[in-house]
Motif scaffolding. Structure first.
Motif, mmCIF file in Angstrom:
data_model
loop_
_atom_site.group_PDB
_atom_site.id
_atom_site.type_symbol
_atom_site.label_atom_id
_atom_site.label_comp_id
_atom_site.label_asym_id
_atom_site.label_seq_id
_atom_site.Cartn_x
_atom_site.Cartn_y
_atom_site.Cartn_z
ATOM 1 N N THR A 17 -17.524 8.104 -31.642
ATOM 2 C CA THR A 17 -16.252 7.922 -30.954
ATOM 3 C C THR A 17 -15.102 8.183 -31.911
ATOM 4 O OG1 THR A 17 -16.060 5.574 -31.501
ATOM 5 C CG2 THR A 17 -17.286 6.140 -29.477
ATOM 6 N N THR A 19 -12.766 6.104 -32.581
ATOM 7 C CA THR A 19 -12.624 4.894 -33.392
ATOM 8 C C THR A 19 -13.604 4.904 -34.559
ATOM 9 O OG1 THR A 19 -11.871 3.656 -31.466
ATOM 10 C CG2 THR A 19 -12.666 2.374 -33.328
ATOM 11 N N GLU A 23 -12.535 4.905 -38.493
ATOM 12 C CA GLU A 23 -13.024 3.867 -39.402
ATOM 13 C C GLU A 23 -13.737 4.482 -40.606
ATOM 14 O OE1 GLU A 23 -12.506 0.676 -39.512
ATOM 15 O OE2 GLU A 23 -11.608 0.323 -37.538
ATOM 16 N N ILE A 64 -5.598 0.567 -35.002
ATOM 17 C CA ILE A 64 -6.865 0.779 -34.294
ATOM 18 C C ILE A 64 -7.261 -0.481 -33.540
ATOM 19 C CG2 ILE A 64 -9.346 1.161 -34.609
ATOM 20 C CD1 ILE A 64 -8.523 2.969 -37.040
ATOM 21 N N GLU A 65 -7.136 -1.621 -34.188
ATOM 22 C CA GLU A 65 -7.494 -2.892 -33.555
ATOM 23 C C GLU A 65 -6.672 -3.131 -32.286
ATOM 24 O OE1 GLU A 65 -7.285 -7.642 -34.619
ATOM 25 O OE2 GLU A 65 -7.337 -6.196 -36.262
ATOM 26 N N GLN A 67 -4.977 -0.833 -30.474
ATOM 27 C CA GLN A 67 -5.215 0.213 -29.482
ATOM 28 C C GLN A 67 -6.577 0.080 -28.807
ATOM 29 O OE1 GLN A 67 -3.062 2.537 -28.255
ATOM 30 N NE2 GLN A 67 -1.593 1.335 -29.411
ATOM 31 N N THR A 68 -7.600 -0.303 -29.551
ATOM 32 C CA THR A 68 -8.916 -0.454 -28.937
ATOM 33 C C THR A 68 -8.958 -1.690 -28.047
ATOM 34 O OG1 THR A 68 -9.776 -1.530 -30.917
ATOM 35 C CG2 THR A 68 -10.188 0.834 -30.687
ATOM 36 N N ASP A 72 -10.130 1.791 -23.146
ATOM 37 C CA ASP A 72 -11.485 2.277 -23.290
ATOM 38 C C ASP A 72 -11.512 3.400 -24.318
ATOM 39 O OD1 ASP A 72 -14.047 3.164 -22.959
ATOM 40 O OD2 ASP A 72 -13.819 3.709 -20.851
ATOM 41 N N ASP A 73 -12.474 3.357 -25.241
ATOM 42 C CA ASP A 73 -12.562 4.394 -26.280
ATOM 43 C C ASP A 73 -12.991 5.741 -25.701
ATOM 44 O OD1 ASP A 73 -12.087 4.975 -28.993
ATOM 45 O OD2 ASP A 73 -14.233 4.982 -29.405
ATOM 46 N N PRO A 76 -9.325 7.811 -25.480
ATOM 47 C CA PRO A 76 -8.540 7.296 -26.599
ATOM 48 C C PRO A 76 -7.043 7.482 -26.389
ATOM 49 C CG PRO A 76 -9.681 9.305 -27.240
ATOM 50 C CD PRO A 76 -10.150 8.952 -25.867
ATOM 51 N N SER A 77 -6.296 6.580 -26.957
ATOM 52 C CA SER A 77 -4.843 6.637 -26.841
ATOM 53 C C SER A 77 -4.282 7.768 -27.697
ATOM 54 C CB SER A 77 -4.237 5.305 -27.302
ATOM 55 O OG SER A 77 -4.425 5.152 -28.693
ATOM 56 N N LEU A 80 -4.147 6.816 -31.418
ATOM 57 C CA LEU A 80 -5.357 7.022 -32.210
ATOM 58 C C LEU A 80 -5.602 8.504 -32.465
ATOM 59 C CD1 LEU A 80 -7.855 4.376 -30.804
ATOM 60 C CD2 LEU A 80 -6.319 4.211 -32.763
#
Length: 99
Positions: A17, A19, A23, A64-65, A67-68, A72-73, A76-77, A80
Motif C-alpha cells: 500500500t 502507507t 513507512e 500518515i497517522e 490521514q490513515t 481507506d488506504d 489514498p489521500s 499521502l
C-alpha cells in the motif's frame, strides 16, 4: 564516509500500500541519518541538517497517522500521494499514486 546508496529494509511486495511504501522510505531515511550521526565526526551544520531530516521523518509519520485515520488506504489521500512523490523514482513507487 557512510555509503548513502538506496537501501531496502523491508521485504517489498508488488502489492504494498501507499502507507507501507511511505513507512519503508521514512524508516530508510531515519536509519541513514542516525547511522551518520552515530558513526561520523560531522560538522555542527551537517549534524543540524541531519536533525532536521529526522524531525521531517517524525512530521511525515504524524501526517500518515492522521490521514490513515481519516479514510481507506485503498483510496489514498492526496496528502499521502504528495508525500510519496518525493520517491517517484523509486522502483516500488506506483504511478497511480501520483497526485
Amino acid at each position: 564516509m557512510t555509503d548513502l546508496r538506496p537501501i531496502s529494509l523491508v521485504c517489498e511486495r508488488g502489492d504494498m500500500t501507499l502507507t507501507e511504501f511511505l513507512e519503508a522510505r521514512i524508516t530508510e531515511q531515519e536509519i541513514r541519518c542516525r547511522t551518520i550521526l552515530d558513526t561520523e565526526d560531522v560538522s555542527p551544520w551537517v549534524r543540524r541538517s541531519l536533525q532536521v531530516a529526522l524531525a521531517d521523518c517524525r512530521a511525515k509519520r504524524r501526517i500518515i497517522e492522521v490521514q490513515t485515520g481519516l479514510g481507506d488506504d485503498d483510496e489514498p489521500s492526496w496528502e499521502l500521494m504528495a508525500l510519496a512523490e518525493v520517491w517517484a523514482d523509486h522502483p516500488h513507487y506506483r504511478q497511480d499514486w501520483r497526485p
